[in-house]
Every structure is written in structure tokens, then in C-alpha cells.
Scaffold this motif. Structure first.
Motif, PDB file in Angstrom:
ATOM      1  N   CYS A  30      35.861  81.820   3.146  1.00 29.48           N
ATOM      2  CA  CYS A  30      34.576  81.981   3.831  1.00 29.48           C
ATOM      3  C   CYS A  30      34.236  83.460   4.008  1.00 29.48           C
ATOM      4  O   CYS A  30      33.120  83.895   3.704  1.00 29.48           O
ATOM      5  N   ALA A  31      35.215  84.232   4.486  1.00 29.70           N
ATOM      6  CA  ALA A  31      34.950  85.643   4.778  1.00 29.70           C
ATOM      7  C   ALA A  31      34.698  86.458   3.518  1.00 29.70           C
ATOM      8  O   ALA A  31      33.798  87.306   3.486  1.00 29.70           O
ATOM      9  N   LEU A  32      35.475  86.207   2.474  1.00 28.59           N
ATOM     10  CA  LEU A  32      35.377  87.032   1.264  1.00 28.59           C
ATOM     11  C   LEU A  32      34.333  86.539   0.279  1.00 28.59           C
ATOM     12  O   LEU A  32      33.708  87.332  -0.432  1.00 28.59           O
ATOM     13  N   TYR A  33      34.143  85.201   0.234  1.00 29.11           N
ATOM     14  CA  TYR A  33      33.291  84.639  -0.811  1.00 29.11           C
ATOM     15  C   TYR A  33      32.096  83.851  -0.281  1.00 29.11           C
ATOM     16  O   TYR A  33      31.261  83.390  -1.064  1.00 29.11           O
ATOM     17  N   GLY A  34      32.031  83.696   1.025  1.00 28.60           N
ATOM     18  CA  GLY A  34      30.922  82.941   1.595  1.00 28.60           C
ATOM     19  C   GLY A  34      30.983  81.466   1.273  1.00 28.60           C
ATOM     20  O   GLY A  34      29.957  80.771   1.303  1.00 28.60           O
ATOM     21  N   ILE A  35      32.177  80.963   0.968  1.00 28.71           N
ATOM     22  CA  ILE A  35      32.343  79.553   0.596  1.00 28.71           C
ATOM     23  C   ILE A  35      33.050  78.827   1.731  1.00 28.71           C
ATOM     24  O   ILE A  35      34.170  79.191   2.118  1.00 28.71           O
ATOM     25  N   GLU A  36      32.409  77.822   2.250  1.00 19.47           N
ATOM     26  CA  GLU A  36      33.008  77.006   3.308  1.00 19.47           C
ATOM     27  C   GLU A  36      33.464  75.691   2.700  1.00 19.47           C
ATOM     28  O   GLU A  36      32.688  74.981   2.072  1.00 19.47           O
ATOM     29  N   GLY A  37      34.740  75.385   2.857  1.00 21.96           N
ATOM     30  CA  GLY A  37      35.259  74.143   2.290  1.00 21.96           C
ATOM     31  C   GLY A  37      36.730  73.994   2.580  1.00 21.96           C
ATOM     32  O   GLY A  37      37.411  74.944   2.986  1.00 21.96           O
ATOM     33  N   GLY A  38      37.230  72.791   2.374  1.00 19.85           N
ATOM     34  CA  GLY A  38      38.629  72.495   2.642  1.00 19.85           C
ATOM     35  C   GLY A  38      39.544  73.141   1.627  1.00 19.85           C
ATOM     36  O   GLY A  38      39.146  73.437   0.494  1.00 19.85           O
ATOM     37  N   ALA A  39      40.800  73.360   2.036  1.00 21.22           N
ATOM     38  CA  ALA A  39      41.803  73.978   1.170  1.00 21.22           C
ATOM     39  C   ALA A  39      42.934  72.988   0.925  1.00 21.22           C
ATOM     40  O   ALA A  39      43.475  72.405   1.863  1.00 21.22           O
ATOM     41  N   THR A  40      43.270  72.782  -0.352  1.00 23.02           N
ATOM     42  CA  THR A  40      44.359  71.887  -0.738  1.00 23.02           C
ATOM     43  C   THR A  40      45.368  72.670  -1.558  1.00 23.02           C
ATOM     44  O   THR A  40      45.002  73.354  -2.518  1.00 23.02           O
ATOM     45  N   ALA A  41      46.643  72.568  -1.194  1.00 18.05           N
ATOM     46  CA  ALA A  41      47.680  73.355  -1.866  1.00 18.05           C
ATOM     47  C   ALA A  41      47.811  72.969  -3.336  1.00 18.05           C
ATOM     48  O   ALA A  41      47.724  71.794  -3.702  1.00 18.05           O
ATOM     49  N   LEU A  42      48.043  73.983  -4.184  1.00 13.93           N
ATOM     50  CA  LEU A  42      48.373  73.795  -5.590  1.00 13.93           C
ATOM     51  C   LEU A  42      49.721  74.456  -5.845  1.00 13.93           C
ATOM     52  O   LEU A  42      50.110  75.375  -5.134  1.00 13.93           O
ATOM     53  N   GLY A  43      50.432  74.022  -6.876  1.00 11.28           N
ATOM     54  CA  GLY A  43      51.750  74.576  -7.174  1.00 11.28           C
ATOM     55  C   GLY A  43      51.659  76.018  -7.661  1.00 11.28           C
ATOM     56  O   GLY A  43      50.615  76.499  -8.096  1.00 11.28           O
ATOM     57  N   GLY A  44      52.785  76.721  -7.582  1.00 12.05           N
ATOM     58  CA  GLY A  44      52.843  78.090  -8.076  1.00 12.05           C
ATOM     59  C   GLY A  44      54.262  78.606  -8.028  1.00 12.05           C
ATOM     60  O   GLY A  44      55.053  78.167  -7.193  1.00 12.05           O
ATOM     61  N   GLU A  45      54.578  79.536  -8.924  1.00  9.74           N
ATOM     62  CA  GLU A  45      55.927  80.104  -8.964  1.00  9.74           C
ATOM     63  C   GLU A  45      56.022  81.356  -8.115  1.00  9.74           C
ATOM     64  O   GLU A  45      56.912  81.485  -7.279  1.00  9.74           O
ATOM     65  N   ASP A  47      52.910  83.062  -6.793  1.00  7.10           N
ATOM     66  CA  ASP A  47      51.756  83.229  -5.912  1.00  7.10           C
ATOM     67  C   ASP A  47      51.496  81.964  -5.101  1.00  7.10           C
ATOM     68  O   ASP A  47      52.026  80.892  -5.404  1.00  7.10           O
ATOM     69  N   GLN A  48      50.654  82.097  -4.090  1.00  3.17           N
ATOM     70  CA  GLN A  48      50.167  80.921  -3.371  1.00  3.17           C
ATOM     71  C   GLN A  48      48.795  80.566  -3.937  1.00  3.17           C
ATOM     72  O   GLN A  48      47.894  81.404  -3.985  1.00  3.17           O
ATOM     73  N   ASN A  49      48.652  79.330  -4.377  1.00  7.97           N
ATOM     74  CA  ASN A  49      47.397  78.872  -4.968  1.00  7.97           C
ATOM     75  C   ASN A  49      46.875  77.679  -4.186  1.00  7.97           C
ATOM     76  O   ASN A  49      47.652  76.832  -3.736  1.00  7.97           O
ATOM     77  N   CYS A  50      45.564  77.610  -4.019  1.00 11.57           N
ATOM     78  CA  CYS A  50      44.990  76.440  -3.364  1.00 11.57           C
ATOM     79  C   CYS A  50      43.628  76.125  -3.957  1.00 11.57           C
ATOM     80  O   CYS A  50      42.938  76.995  -4.494  1.00 11.57           O
ATOM     81  N   LEU A  51      43.279  74.866  -3.871  1.00 11.18           N
ATOM     82  CA  LEU A  51      41.977  74.386  -4.319  1.00 11.18           C
ATOM     83  C   LEU A  51      41.002  74.478  -3.151  1.00 11.18           C
ATOM     84  O   LEU A  51      41.296  74.004  -2.053  1.00 11.18           O
TER      85      LEU A  51
END
Length: 355
Positions: A30-45, A47-51
Motif C-alpha cells: 500500500c505504502a510503496l505501490y498504492g495497492i490495497e489487497g491481501g497477502a498470501t505467502a509464496l515459496g522462496g529459497e 527471498d520472501q515472496n508473497c502474492l
């Protein structure tokens, strides 16, 4: 101890990925991209990734880089995606989303004082090929598309492209010390056999071969297809292992993942290789060692995953997902001579002569 010049990548693999709470990830989007929405974890070796579900039908992947990852490497990955989008816009790759301030990435300070880089990519729809029934048409589509991606990257250069990466088959010898960590003596002997083969038959030839920026992780989890048309590729994802390296390493790495799940593992890999070769022909010198590099990818998969799983048991399932197939492939290839393995892999390019 790892070889000294592998320390940068080892640091990223030895530093735990960030672990921000979903609410913090949503706040960042929201702060960086102006996008409001839910966050769902994605796999990663590393880094931390989320949808991030934008709620307007758009979905994004928010990536919080490992604190040990050099900013130049993140900038390299961003620049590579933007280059491919310009020169080959039809290729199905993620697009870089800019911040509200027009930047391609931002630095954020975590509660523990570490600094990470945040970036946002478009989310690509599709089914991971890993979840589909493999077909010849699908393998050939994968091979041709990888060749097109490599052609798009052929003229791309960036200072960060020459970073160190343990997941580089061309540098497998740097993992020799990890052989000592293998508990099973039979597996240690098997791994040593392929390490010796790499150092003797492959390493001396590599400096003479063409090199460029490669994806370096083109496998069945990182290629997406349409749910109802499983030979139509809709996405290539995870550009986190890109680097400048011998082109044949790209092909050997990718072909390695086509050995599992097929009655004749070489027939499946041969279909992939032939489709690649039809779009971007490999030289005779590259064809001479591509099978060796396929084995080398299985070798480094086994060594790195065993090493990391022992240190990060909470992420063991993700780290070890390719490990069983790697050992199985090495055991199978150990029963073949180099020439027989090479002939079987190149069977669609160089049909074997009948007596």
C-alpha cells in the motif's frame, strides 16, 4: 568451508529469508505501490515472496530480498526483465511494476535493523508444469521457448550479471568440500564420481565456449501452462538465479529436469534439447558436454539441498523438492558411459547409426 570466491552467494544462502507478517507485507504494498489487497505467502529459497491480490482483478508478486543479497544483483534482475520486455514483448515473463514514486525498487529497514530491497512484479496466471501430465509437445514447447528467451538475452549486459552463484553448473568444483558432509558412503562415492568427471571432462573446456546472461533455473516449477491447453506456455517465472555464464550450462540445467517422470528419461530430455537446438543451435563443442552438465546440475542440486536442509529444517520441504530426483538421475547415469549418455541425449539431433 566453501571456496573463498563463493562467499557472496553462500552468505545469501546462509542468511535466513526475511519473515515479515502478512499485515506488514500488505502495508508495504500500500505504502510503496498504492495497492490495497491481501497477502498470501509464496515459496522462496533466499527471498520472501508473497502474492498481493489487488482486488481489481490484478495480482502481483511482492519480493523482499534477502538482506545478504547485493543491490547490484537485484538491479541486474530488474534490468534483465525490462530488457526482455522491450526486445521480445511476446515472451510471457513478469513485468516490473514501479512504485508510486516511479522507482523500480525501494530499500526498507526491518525491525532487526537489516536492510532489504522490495520490488513488485506482475503475477502470471497458469499451472506449473510440475502439476500436469508431461507430453512430447509440452517438452518441445519448453525447449523452443527457452531458446527464444536466450536469444532475447544474448545482447544484454549489466555489471551485476557477473555475480557469484553456487547454482551455476560451471562452478560445480567449488562445492567439492560439501562431499564430505554426505552421511551415506554410497552417495558420497556417487557424487565424487560425477565431481571428478566434471573437473576432468568439462571444466577445462568451458572458457572456450560462448557465454551470456541465462535464466539458470528453467524447470517444471518455473514454467506455467494454460489449464485447458497444457502445451501452451503462459509464463516463465523466478529470474532470481540469473547470471552471466556459459550458454550450454543453461541447456544442461534445463534438460536435467526432464529426466524424471518418463519411461525413458533420455528420450524426454532429448525432445527438449532438439526443440531448443532447432531455434538456437548449439555448437559441436557445446553438444560434446551438455550431457555432462545435465549430470552436474543433479550433482549440485543434491549437494546444495543437503547442505541447506540441515541448516534450515523449517524450509526443508521447499529446499529438498528436487533432491530425490537428483540422486535417482545420478544413480541411473552412473551405469552409462559418457558416450552412451551423450548419444542418447542427442538422439534427435544426431541419430545413432545402425550397425
Amino acid at each position: 568451508m566453501m571456496h573463498q570466491h563463493a562467499h557472496t552467494e553462500a552468505a545469501a544462502l546462509s542468511t535466513a529469508a526475511p519473515a515479515l507478517a502478512p499485515a506488514d507485507l500488505q502495508a508495504l504494498a500500500c505504502a510503496l505501490y498504492g495497492i490495497e489487497g491481501g497477502a498470501t505467502a509464496l515459496g522462496g529459497e533466499r527471498d520472501q515472496n508473497c502474492l498481493i491480490d489487488g482486488g481489481d482483478g490484478m495480482r502481483y508478486v511482492l519480493k523482499v530480498s534477502n538482506p545478504a543479497e547485493a543491490p547490484s544483483v537485484v538491479d541486474f534482475q530488474i534490468a534483465a526483465l525490462e530488457h526482455v520486455a522491450r526486445v521480445a514483448p511476446a515472451l510471457p515473463i513478469p513485468r516490473v511494476v514501479r512504485t508510486v514514486g516511479g522507482r523500480t525498487r525501494e530499500r526498507v529497514c526491518l525491525d532487526d535493523g537489516s536492510v532489504c530491497i522490495v520490488r513488485l512484479l506482475t503475477y502470471l496466471d497458469g499451472v506449473q508444469i510440475k502439476e500436469t501430465a508431461r507430453t512430447s509437445g509440452q517438452r518441445r514447447a519448453m525447449g523452443g521457448l527457452l531458446a527464444r528467451l536466450n536469444l532475447a538475452l544474448r545482447d544484454f549486459t549489466h555489471p551485476g550479471a557477473h555475480h557469484d552463484l553456487l547454482w551455476n553448473v560451471s562452478g560445480a568444483h567449488r562445492l567439492a568440500a560439501q562431499l564430505e558432509d554426505l552421511v551415506d558412503p554410497a552417495r558420497q562415492r556417487l557424487a565424487q564420481r560425477f565431481m571428478t568427471r566434471f573437473e576432468r571432462d568439462v571444466l577445462p573446456r568451458l572458457p572456450q565456449l560462448r557465454a551470456q546472461v541465462i535464466h539458470n533455473d528453467y524447470h517444471l516449477y518455473n514454467v506455467l501452462v494454460a489449464p485447458q491447453e497444457q502445451e501452451r506456455i503462459t509464463g516463465i517465472i523466478d529470474f532470481g538465479d540469473m547470471l552471466h555464464a556459459p550458454l550450454v550450462g543453461e541447456v544442461g540445467t534445463a534438460a536435467a529436469f526432464h529426466m524424471a517422470g518418463s519411461e525413458d528419461p533420455f528420450a524426454a530430455a532429448a525432445q527438449f534439447l532438439a526443440a531448443y537446438h532447432a531455434v538456437l543451435p548449439l555448437t559441436d563443442a557445446e553438444l560434446e558436454i551438455v550431457t555432462d552438465l545435465m549430470a552436474t546440475r543433479h550433482l549440485i542440486t543434491a549437494l546444495i539441498s543437503e547442505w541447506r536442509a540441515a541448516r534450515y529444517p523449517h524450509n526443508r520441504a521447499y529446499i529438498m523438492r528436487h533432491n530425490p530426483a537428483a540422486w535417482e538421475a545420478l544413480a541411473m547415469m552412473a551405469d552409462l558411459s559418457r558416450q552412451d549418455a551423450r548419444d542418447r541425449l542427442l538422439s534427435e539431433i544426431r541419430p545413432r547409426r545402425t550397425p
